[in-house]
Design a protein around this motif. Sequence first.
Motif, short mmCIF file in Angstrom:
data_model
loop_
_atom_site.label_atom_id
_atom_site.label_comp_id
_atom_site.label_asym_id
_atom_site.label_seq_id
_atom_site.Cartn_x
_atom_site.Cartn_y
_atom_site.Cartn_z
N ASN B 6 0.86 -1.17 0.00
CA ASN B 6 0.00 0.00 0.00
C ASN B 6 0.90 1.23 0.00
OD1 ASN B 6 -1.52 2.31 1.14
ND2 ASN B 6 -3.18 0.81 1.24
N VAL B 7 0.85 1.98 -1.08
CA VAL B 7 1.73 3.15 -1.20
C VAL B 7 0.86 4.41 -1.25
CG1 VAL B 7 3.50 4.32 -2.55
CG2 VAL B 7 3.50 1.82 -2.37
N ASN B 8 1.05 5.26 -0.30
CA ASN B 8 0.30 6.52 -0.21
C ASN B 8 -1.21 6.28 -0.25
OD1 ASN B 8 2.75 7.82 -0.13
ND2 ASN B 8 2.82 8.18 -2.34
N GLY B 9 -1.64 5.21 0.40
CA GLY B 9 -3.06 4.93 0.51
C GLY B 9 -3.64 4.15 -0.65
N THR B 10 -2.81 3.83 -1.63
CA THR B 10 -3.30 3.09 -2.80
C THR B 10 -2.65 1.71 -2.84
OG1 THR B 10 -3.52 5.16 -4.03
CG2 THR B 10 -3.47 3.12 -5.32
N ALA B 11 -3.46 0.69 -3.05
CA ALA B 11 -2.91 -0.66 -3.17
C ALA B 11 -2.11 -0.76 -4.46
CB ALA B 11 -4.04 -1.68 -3.16
N THR B 12 -0.86 -1.24 -4.36
CA THR B 12 -0.05 -1.44 -5.55
C THR B 12 0.43 -2.88 -5.55
OG1 THR B 12 2.11 -0.93 -4.59
CG2 THR B 12 0.79 0.94 -5.38
N THR B 13 0.70 -3.38 -6.71
CA THR B 13 1.25 -4.73 -6.80
C THR B 13 2.12 -4.82 -8.04
OG1 THR B 13 0.69 -7.09 -6.82
CG2 THR B 13 -0.73 -5.62 -8.09
N ALA B 14 3.12 -5.70 -7.94
CA ALA B 14 3.98 -5.91 -9.10
C ALA B 14 4.70 -7.24 -8.92
CB ALA B 14 5.00 -4.78 -9.25
N ASP B 15 5.11 -7.80 -10.04
CA ASP B 15 5.94 -8.99 -10.01
C ASP B 15 7.39 -8.51 -10.10
OD1 ASP B 15 6.51 -11.66 -9.92
OD2 ASP B 15 6.38 -11.93 -12.09
N LEU B 22 13.30 -1.36 -2.22
CA LEU B 22 12.05 -0.60 -2.11
C LEU B 22 12.14 0.71 -2.89
CD1 LEU B 22 9.24 -0.18 -0.92
CD2 LEU B 22 10.34 0.71 1.17
N VAL B 23 13.29 1.36 -2.84
CA VAL B 23 13.40 2.65 -3.55
C VAL B 23 13.23 2.46 -5.05
CG1 VAL B 23 15.95 2.68 -3.79
CG2 VAL B 23 14.66 4.83 -3.66
N LEU B 51 7.67 3.48 6.51
CA LEU B 51 7.20 2.10 6.38
C LEU B 51 6.35 1.82 7.61
CD1 LEU B 51 7.32 -0.58 4.80
CD2 LEU B 51 9.40 -1.15 6.08
N ASP B 52 5.06 1.60 7.39
CA ASP B 52 4.11 1.52 8.49
C ASP B 52 4.29 2.69 9.46
OD1 ASP B 52 2.77 -0.63 7.49
OD2 ASP B 52 3.44 -2.07 9.00
N GLY B 53 4.51 3.86 8.91
CA GLY B 53 4.55 5.08 9.70
C GLY B 53 5.90 5.45 10.26
N GLU B 54 6.91 4.60 10.08
CA GLU B 54 8.23 4.88 10.64
C GLU B 54 9.25 5.13 9.53
OE1 GLU B 54 8.40 2.23 14.69
OE2 GLU B 54 8.73 1.19 12.80
N ASP B 67 6.30 -6.05 1.56
CA ASP B 67 5.11 -6.76 1.07
C ASP B 67 4.05 -6.82 2.17
OD1 ASP B 67 3.46 -8.40 -0.52
OD2 ASP B 67 4.33 -10.21 0.38
N GLY B 68 2.86 -6.36 1.85
CA GLY B 68 1.78 -6.40 2.82
C GLY B 68 1.76 -5.22 3.78
N LEU B 69 2.75 -4.34 3.68
CA LEU B 69 2.84 -3.20 4.59
C LEU B 69 2.47 -1.90 3.85
CD1 LEU B 69 6.17 -4.10 6.44
CD2 LEU B 69 3.84 -4.84 6.96
N SER B 70 2.50 -0.80 4.59
CA SER B 70 2.15 0.51 4.02
C SER B 70 3.37 1.40 3.93
CB SER B 70 1.10 1.21 4.90
OG SER B 70 -0.10 0.49 4.89
#
Lengths: 275, 156
Positions: B6-15, B22-23, B51-54, B67-70
Amino acid sequence: MIPVAFDYQRPQTLDEAVALLATRGEDATVLAGGHSLLPVMKLRMAAPELVIDIGRLAELRHLRVEGDEIAIGAATRYRDLVTSTVLAAECALLPAVAATVGDPQVRHRGTLGGAIAHGDPAGDMPAAILALDGTVVLQGPNGRRSVPVAEFYTGLFSTVREPDELVVEIRVPRTGATGWAYEKFTRRSNDWAIVAVAVATMPSGAVNVAMVNMAGTPIRATATEAALAEGKSIVDAAALAAEGTNPPADTHGTPEYRRHLAQVLTRRALQTAIA
Amino acid sequence: MKVEINVNGTATTADVEPRTLLVHYLRDNLGLKATNIGCDTTSCGACTVLLDGESVKSCTVLAAQADGLSVTTMEGLSDDGTLSHPVTAAFRQEHGLQCGFCTPGMVMAAVSLIEENPDLTEADVRSGLEGNLCRCTGYHNIVRAVLVAAGKDPDA
């Protein structure tokens, strides 16, 4: 910089992680926070075939008092140590040392178990655990074993951990909120220690002194400890801190410089901890 | 491997390849270019995101670990692309940037710092930003901006 390609697995339980390590240990590397491992992989100084991510295992994130000891799960982050009310009361040296590791971003990711297993001679946590006479708990296919941290390190970045074993817990005695100090000498705030000294007063009354970056592994200032036990003054005991040491030379300093630092930092740490 | 972040409130996914940082996921897969790559060695903090607020340095986190985090990047601080967030607004007001390269990392580190310690002193700000380097050496106004964002008087 991009690491060499690898397979990635994130086991859901500790048992799964140990089983995976038992079959793939020789060509696998364990990832917790990744703040020692990923930089090394990006520099391609390490190229594991498999990365086993244990960073989210709840079974390795505990921090609790158990009898005379505190049990800390290996995947407990520096940030968790720094903010722990249990440690503030029961072993205040650890949060103070953890607060000096890296920077806030590093402390949000890096773990105690990772630092202990990695065994960087300039690392803060191994010396802190050594000052506390702590224990490293390893789990492998045949169960768990406990190794005193004084016997855990065998050399530069080398430990007695077998490839199929996982560092699962660190145990330290309940030394309380006072009687400790950590003196770390760096050029810049988030650098590795050129030399650092950790002092812990043990429940027995003994004063332990451990040093960072004075050898290939964390070491105790045994001559200083013996002098203190004989009733010598802090100044006289601290002057013995570098006795018998053969510290490394690098761009930050000569062995002589490090020996000097060890004495000065030991004196300051003892004055803070027990004067 | 497939990651869902979840990036900036939007679910994202990629292979992605497991070695994807991450960058790189943020910049190359999602096209979110606010997050800069500076030293690429966990030192400079230009790649700092939440990452999850930190705050974390996204050059030293695998996309797989998120993966699975915000994740929050500087783009995610406002819905409309303006400088309405208190920290970005304060950086503008106090001129907390010179060349701007370190700014997104400074801002995200500051957001995390204020979240963890709302009662910041100047010394707290200076030590709290130890993981972020400004090669213009524009620290003075950066520290002022963070104090203002935290509701403190930078001239006190």
